[in-house]
Design a protein around this motif. Structure first.
Motif, PDB file in Angstrom:
ATOM      1  N   ILE A 273     -66.048  44.393  26.345  1.00  0.00           N
ATOM      2  CA  ILE A 273     -66.774  45.633  26.082  1.00  0.00           C
ATOM      3  C   ILE A 273     -66.068  46.319  24.920  1.00  0.00           C
ATOM      4  CG2 ILE A 273     -67.525  47.860  26.980  1.00  0.00           C
ATOM      5  CD1 ILE A 273     -67.524  46.692  29.766  1.00  0.00           C
ATOM      6  N   ALA A 274     -66.798  46.607  23.851  1.00  0.00           N
ATOM      7  CA  ALA A 274     -66.187  47.176  22.656  1.00  0.00           C
ATOM      8  C   ALA A 274     -67.010  48.360  22.170  1.00  0.00           C
ATOM      9  CB  ALA A 274     -66.087  46.127  21.552  1.00  0.00           C
ATOM     10  N   GLY A 275     -66.322  49.455  21.909  1.00  0.00           N
ATOM     11  CA  GLY A 275     -67.012  50.620  21.372  1.00  0.00           C
ATOM     12  C   GLY A 275     -66.047  51.752  21.096  1.00  0.00           C
ATOM     13  N   GLY A 276     -66.202  52.399  19.953  1.00  0.00           N
ATOM     14  CA  GLY A 276     -65.377  53.546  19.631  1.00  0.00           C
ATOM     15  C   GLY A 276     -64.029  53.191  19.046  1.00  0.00           C
ATOM     16  N   GLN A 277     -63.428  54.203  18.371  1.00  0.00           N
ATOM     17  CA  GLN A 277     -62.119  54.020  17.760  1.00  0.00           C
ATOM     18  C   GLN A 277     -61.166  55.178  18.049  1.00  0.00           C
ATOM     19  OE1 GLN A 277     -63.140  53.512  13.602  1.00  0.00           O
ATOM     20  NE2 GLN A 277     -63.320  51.297  13.827  1.00  0.00           N
ATOM     21  N   ASN A 278     -61.699  56.282  18.548  1.00  0.00           N
ATOM     22  CA  ASN A 278     -60.877  57.460  18.786  1.00  0.00           C
ATOM     23  C   ASN A 278     -61.099  57.971  20.205  1.00  0.00           C
ATOM     24  OD1 ASN A 278     -59.889  58.087  15.863  1.00  0.00           O
ATOM     25  ND2 ASN A 278     -62.103  57.812  15.670  1.00  0.00           N
ATOM     26  N   ALA A 279     -60.019  58.487  20.808  1.00  0.00           N
ATOM     27  CA  ALA A 279     -60.096  58.937  22.191  1.00  0.00           C
ATOM     28  C   ALA A 279     -61.006  60.140  22.363  1.00  0.00           C
ATOM     29  CB  ALA A 279     -58.692  59.281  22.702  1.00  0.00           C
ATOM     30  N   ASN A 280     -61.181  60.954  21.331  1.00  0.00           N
ATOM     31  CA  ASN A 280     -61.960  62.187  21.465  1.00  0.00           C
ATOM     32  C   ASN A 280     -63.299  62.139  20.730  1.00  0.00           C
ATOM     33  OD1 ASN A 280     -60.908  62.211  18.894  1.00  0.00           O
ATOM     34  ND2 ASN A 280     -60.379  64.412  18.897  1.00  0.00           N
ATOM     35  N   VAL A 281     -63.751  60.913  20.428  1.00  0.00           N
ATOM     36  CA  VAL A 281     -65.023  60.749  19.728  1.00  0.00           C
ATOM     37  C   VAL A 281     -65.929  59.830  20.535  1.00  0.00           C
ATOM     38  CG1 VAL A 281     -66.170  59.946  17.631  1.00  0.00           C
ATOM     39  CG2 VAL A 281     -63.937  61.094  17.475  1.00  0.00           C
ATOM     40  N   ILE A 282     -67.095  60.333  20.882  1.00  0.00           N
ATOM     41  CA  ILE A 282     -68.095  59.495  21.538  1.00  0.00           C
ATOM     42  C   ILE A 282     -68.766  58.644  20.457  1.00  0.00           C
ATOM     43  CG2 ILE A 282     -70.284  59.511  22.787  1.00  0.00           C
ATOM     44  CD1 ILE A 282     -69.294  62.138  24.110  1.00  0.00           C
ATOM     45  N   PRO A 283     -68.750  57.312  20.588  1.00  0.00           N
ATOM     46  CA  PRO A 283     -69.259  56.453  19.512  1.00  0.00           C
ATOM     47  C   PRO A 283     -70.779  56.372  19.489  1.00  0.00           C
ATOM     48  CG  PRO A 283     -68.563  55.102  21.343  1.00  0.00           C
ATOM     49  CD  PRO A 283     -68.217  56.534  21.714  1.00  0.00           C
ATOM     50  N   GLU A 284     -71.263  55.776  18.429  1.00  0.00           N
ATOM     51  CA  GLU A 284     -72.700  55.570  18.275  1.00  0.00           C
ATOM     52  C   GLU A 284     -73.211  54.410  19.118  1.00  0.00           C
ATOM     53  OE1 GLU A 284     -74.998  57.228  16.254  1.00  0.00           O
ATOM     54  OE2 GLU A 284     -73.461  58.741  15.837  1.00  0.00           O
ATOM     55  N   GLU A 285     -72.389  53.361  19.269  1.00  0.00           N
ATOM     56  CA  GLU A 285     -72.861  52.194  20.026  1.00  0.00           C
ATOM     57  C   GLU A 285     -71.714  51.473  20.710  1.00  0.00           C
ATOM     58  OE1 GLU A 285     -74.901  49.840  16.976  1.00  0.00           O
ATOM     59  OE2 GLU A 285     -73.304  48.347  17.128  1.00  0.00           O
ATOM     60  N   VAL A 286     -72.080  50.687  21.713  1.00  0.00           N
ATOM     61  CA  VAL A 286     -71.144  49.862  22.482  1.00  0.00           C
ATOM     62  C   VAL A 286     -71.742  48.468  22.580  1.00  0.00           C
ATOM     63  CG1 VAL A 286     -70.077  49.484  24.745  1.00  0.00           C
ATOM     64  CG2 VAL A 286     -70.228  51.789  23.809  1.00  0.00           C
ATOM     65  N   GLU A 287     -70.870  47.448  22.447  1.00  0.00           N
ATOM     66  CA  GLU A 287     -71.328  46.062  22.564  1.00  0.00           C
ATOM     67  C   GLU A 287     -70.655  45.403  23.765  1.00  0.00           C
ATOM     68  OE1 GLU A 287     -70.812  42.028  19.969  1.00  0.00           O
ATOM     69  OE2 GLU A 287     -71.817  43.704  18.960  1.00  0.00           O
ATOM     70  N   LEU A 288     -71.432  44.673  24.544  1.00  0.00           N
ATOM     71  CA  LEU A 288     -70.939  43.944  25.707  1.00  0.00           C
ATOM     72  C   LEU A 288     -71.224  42.462  25.521  1.00  0.00           C
ATOM     73  CD1 LEU A 288     -72.609  46.714  26.743  1.00  0.00           C
ATOM     74  CD2 LEU A 288     -71.565  46.046  28.906  1.00  0.00           C
ATOM     75  N   ASP A 289     -70.253  41.630  25.819  1.00  0.00           N
ATOM     76  CA  ASP A 289     -70.436  40.178  25.777  1.00  0.00           C
ATOM     77  C   ASP A 289     -70.100  39.609  27.144  1.00  0.00           C
ATOM     78  OD1 ASP A 289     -71.143  39.882  23.036  1.00  0.00           O
ATOM     79  OD2 ASP A 289     -69.056  40.250  22.506  1.00  0.00           O
ATOM     80  N   GLY A 290     -70.981  38.751  27.635  1.00  0.00           N
ATOM     81  CA  GLY A 290     -70.771  38.163  28.951  1.00  0.00           C
ATOM     82  C   GLY A 290     -71.341  36.769  29.044  1.00  0.00           C
ATOM     83  N   THR A 291     -71.298  36.236  30.256  1.00  0.00           N
ATOM     84  CA  THR A 291     -71.790  34.884  30.495  1.00  0.00           C
ATOM     85  C   THR A 291     -72.667  34.885  31.737  1.00  0.00           C
ATOM     86  OG1 THR A 291     -71.154  32.566  30.840  1.00  0.00           O
ATOM     87  CG2 THR A 291     -69.740  34.226  31.846  1.00  0.00           C
ATOM     88  N   LEU A 292     -73.751  34.131  31.670  1.00  0.00           N
ATOM     89  CA  LEU A 292     -74.679  33.978  32.784  1.00  0.00           C
ATOM     90  C   LEU A 292     -74.694  32.519  33.193  1.00  0.00           C
ATOM     91  CD1 LEU A 292     -76.957  34.997  34.658  1.00  0.00           C
ATOM     92  CD2 LEU A 292     -78.556  34.611  32.756  1.00  0.00           C
ATOM     93  N   ARG A 293     -74.445  32.246  34.475  1.00  0.00           N
ATOM     94  CA  ARG A 293     -74.394  30.882  34.989  1.00  0.00           C
ATOM     95  C   ARG A 293     -75.424  30.720  36.103  1.00  0.00           C
ATOM     96  NH1 ARG A 293     -69.372  28.695  33.028  1.00  0.00           N
ATOM     97  NH2 ARG A 293     -68.805  30.107  31.332  1.00  0.00           N
ATOM     98  N   THR A 294     -76.253  29.684  35.989  1.00  0.00           N
ATOM     99  CA  THR A 294     -77.263  29.381  37.005  1.00  0.00           C
ATOM    100  C   THR A 294     -77.370  27.871  37.164  1.00  0.00           C
ATOM    101  OG1 THR A 294     -79.016  29.390  35.326  1.00  0.00           O
ATOM    102  CG2 THR A 294     -78.636  31.443  36.523  1.00  0.00           C
ATOM    103  N   LEU A 295     -78.050  27.437  38.215  1.00  0.00           N
ATOM    104  CA  LEU A 295     -78.233  26.005  38.457  1.00  0.00           C
ATOM    105  C   LEU A 295     -79.679  25.561  38.335  1.00  0.00           C
ATOM    106  CD1 LEU A 295     -75.880  25.549  41.549  1.00  0.00           C
ATOM    107  CD2 LEU A 295     -75.415  24.880  39.187  1.00  0.00           C
ATOM    108  N   ASP A 296     -80.596  26.505  38.250  1.00  0.00           N
ATOM    109  CA  ASP A 296     -82.018  26.193  38.263  1.00  0.00           C
ATOM    110  C   ASP A 296     -82.701  26.937  37.118  1.00  0.00           C
ATOM    111  OD1 ASP A 296     -84.905  27.170  39.354  1.00  0.00           O
ATOM    112  OD2 ASP A 296     -84.443  25.166  40.130  1.00  0.00           O
TER     113      ASP A 296
END
Length: 427
Positions: A273-296
Motif C-alpha cells: 500500500i503506497a500513498g503520500g510523502q508527509n505525515a501532515n498531508v493527505i495525499p491525492e491517491e493511494v495505490e494497492l498491489d495484491g494477489t488473488l488465488r483461485t482454483l476454478d
C-alpha cells in the motif's frame, strides 16, 4: 490407477495414503544402468547445485546461470540453444528420429531478492539475492536428467529410442519465463512435459502426486484510490484516499470470504500500500498491489466481480474514485491423468521412494501451467526435509535443500521421460 486432487477436502483422508513403497519385481536392466549412471554423477550433481546456489541471479538476469548450464550440457550428441536474451537453455538429443514428438522436462533457474541467512560453505555470494525456492535444485536435477539420458543412450542401454528436450527456464518467479520460451519454440515438436518442485515439509524419499489442480490461478490485483488531498489538520476539506483504502481492504477481507462458497478456495492478499510523502498531508491517491488465488475459472470471475462491487460501494461512501485492475495472470497447473500415471510408474520403480496422493492443491502459483496450456503434462512434489525436525520454508532466508533428494529427483524424472517414449503396443 488415477488420483484426483481437488478443492473438496472432504473427499480425502486427513493424511494421504502411501501408494507404493518400492516394488518386488526385478528391476529391468535399463533402470539398473540408469541408476548406476546417476549414482556415479551424484557428486557432480551436488556440486552443480551448490555452484548455482552460491551464484544466484534474479528473474530476467540469469546470464551466468544459463552459461553455466549450457557448459554443463555441452556434450557431443546434444543440440543446444540459448533462450531469448541469453537467458535459459534448450537441449535436444540428436539421436531422436526426425518427425517424432519429443518428451520435454523443465527446470527453472531464477533466484529471489532475499538475503540468505544460512551459514553454509555454498551460501549466496550476492547481497540480497538467494535461491530460496529451490530453483538451484530444479536446474541441477533437470541438467543431470539430460546428461543421464544421454549417457544411457550412448551406452546402448536405452530400452527403446528416446526423443527428449530439456528446458532450463528463466524468470519463473515473475511468471514471464515459460511464455517467453514457448514463444521461442520450446514446445515445437513436443507432445508432453514433466517437472518437479521441491517440497520442504515432505520427507526426503517421498514425493507427492495428483491428477487435476496442482496449483492455483494467480492474478495480480492493482487498485488505485483517487481522492482530494488536503491538510492533515482539516480532513473534512479532503476526500481522504488513505481512509478509503483502509475501508476497502477491510471490506474486501471481510466480505470476499463471506460471499464465497466454503468449498471454493479463494485467497486475496495485499502486500503493498503506497500513498503520500508527509505525515501532515493527505495525499491525492493511494495505490494497492495484491494477489488473488483461485482454483476454478468460474470462481475467479465471480470473485473479480465481487471486488468491483465492493469497490463501488466504498467509492460511494467515501466520495473517492477507485480503479480496479486484475491482470490475466498465470493459470492453475492441472496435471494430466496419463502423464500422472507415468510419474506413478516412475516412482514405483525407483528404490527408496514412497509416493503419496496430494490431498489438496497448493494456493501457490507456478508458470509451468503455461506449458500445460499447449501440451499435456504433470508436475510432482519432491520431498527435501532433512529429518532433523526443522522445516525450512520456501521464500525464506533459511531455506535449504537436503541434497540426498537430488539423485532421487533425477531418477524419477529420467524414468518418466523414458516411459513416456515407450512405443505403443503393435507400433
Amino acid at each position: 490407477m488415477g488420483y484426483t486432487c481437488g478443492n473438496n477436502a472432504a473427499t480425502y483422508p486427513s493424511e494421504p495414503l502411501p501408494l507404493w513403497e518400492g516394488s518386488s519385481a526385478p528391476m529391468p536392466a535399463w533402470q539398473q544402468t540408469l541408476d548406476a549412471i546417476v549414482a556415479d554423477a551424484t557428486p557432480d550433481l551436488v556440486a552443480l547445485r551448490r555452484r548455482l546456489h552460491a551464484n544466484p541471479e534474479p528473474s530476467g538476469a540469469e546470464l551466468q546461470t544459463s552459461l553455466a548450464l549450457y557448459q554443463a550440457l555441452d556434450q557431443p550428441g546434444l543440440a543446444l540453444r540459448m533462450g531469448p536474451d541469453g537467458c535459459g537453455v534448450l537441449a535436444d538429443n540428436r539421436s531422436a528420429a526426425p518427425g517424432l514428438p519429443r518428451i520435454a522436462f523443465r527446470g527453472d533457474i531464477d533466484a529471489l531478492l532475499i538475503h540468505e541467512a544460512n551459514d553454509v560453505p555454498y551460501r549466496s555470494t550476492r547481497e540480497g539475492v538467494m535461491h530460496a525456492c529451490g530453483h538451484d535444485a530444479h536446474a541441477a536435477i533437470a541438467t543431470h536428467v539430460a546428461l543421464a539420458l544421454h549417457k544411457l543412450e550412448a551406452s546402448g542401454a536405452a530400452p527403446w529410442p528416446l526423443r527428449w528436450r530439456a528446458i532450463l527456464q528463466p524468470a519463473e518467479e515473475t511468471a514471464a519465463g515459460a511464455r517467453s520460451l514457448i514463444a521461442a519454440g520450446a514446445l515445437d515438436g513436443v507432445s508432453s512435459i514433466f517437472a518437479l518442485h521441491v517440497d520442504p515439509p515432505r520427507p526426503t524419499g517421498e514425493i507427492g502426486l495428483c491428477v487435476g489442480p496442482f496449483t492455483a490461478n494467480c492474478n495480480d490485483v492493482t487498485i488505485i484510490v483517487r481522492g482530494r488531498g488536503g491538510h492533515g489538520a482539516r480532513p473534512h476539506e479532503s476526500r481522504d484516499p488513505i481512509a478509503a483504502a483502509a475501508q476497502l481492504v477491510s471490506s474486501l477481507y471481510q466480505f470476499i470470504p463471506r460471499t464465497t462458497d466454503s468449498f471454493d478456495s479463494v485467497v486475496l492478499s495485499f502486500g503493498r500500500i503506497a500513498g503520500g510523502q508527509n505525515a501532515n498531508v493527505i495525499p491525492e491517491e493511494v495505490e494497492l498491489d495484491g494477489t488473488l488465488r483461485t482454483l476454478d475459472d468460474a470462481v475467479l470471475a465471480q470473485t473479480i466481480e465481487q471486488i468491483h462491487q465492493i469497490a463501488r460501494g466504498v467509492e460511494e461512501i467515501t466520495a473517492t474514485q477507485i480503479e480496479v485492475r486484475v491482470d490475466g495472470g498465470i493459470p492453475s497447473v492441472r496435471n494430466d491423468a496419463a502423464a500422472n500415471r507415468i510419474l506413478e510408474e516412475a516412482a514405483e520403480t525407483t528404490p527408496g521412494v514412497i509416493a503419496r496422493v496430494i490431498p489438496r492443491p497448493s494456493m501457490g502459483g507456478e508458470d509451468f501451467a503455461c506449458y500445460l496450456d499447449h501440451v499435456p503434462g504433470a508436475m510432482f512434489r519432491l520431498g527435501i526435509a532433512a529429518g532433523d525436525g526443522v522445516i525450512r520454508p520456501l521464500h525464506t532466508p533459511t531455506f535449504n535443500v537436503n541434497e540426498a533428494a537430488l539423485p532421487l529427483g533425477v531418477k524419477i524424472l529420467a524414468r518418466a521421460v523414458i516411459l513416456a517414449c515407450e512405443p505403443a503396443a503393435g507400433a
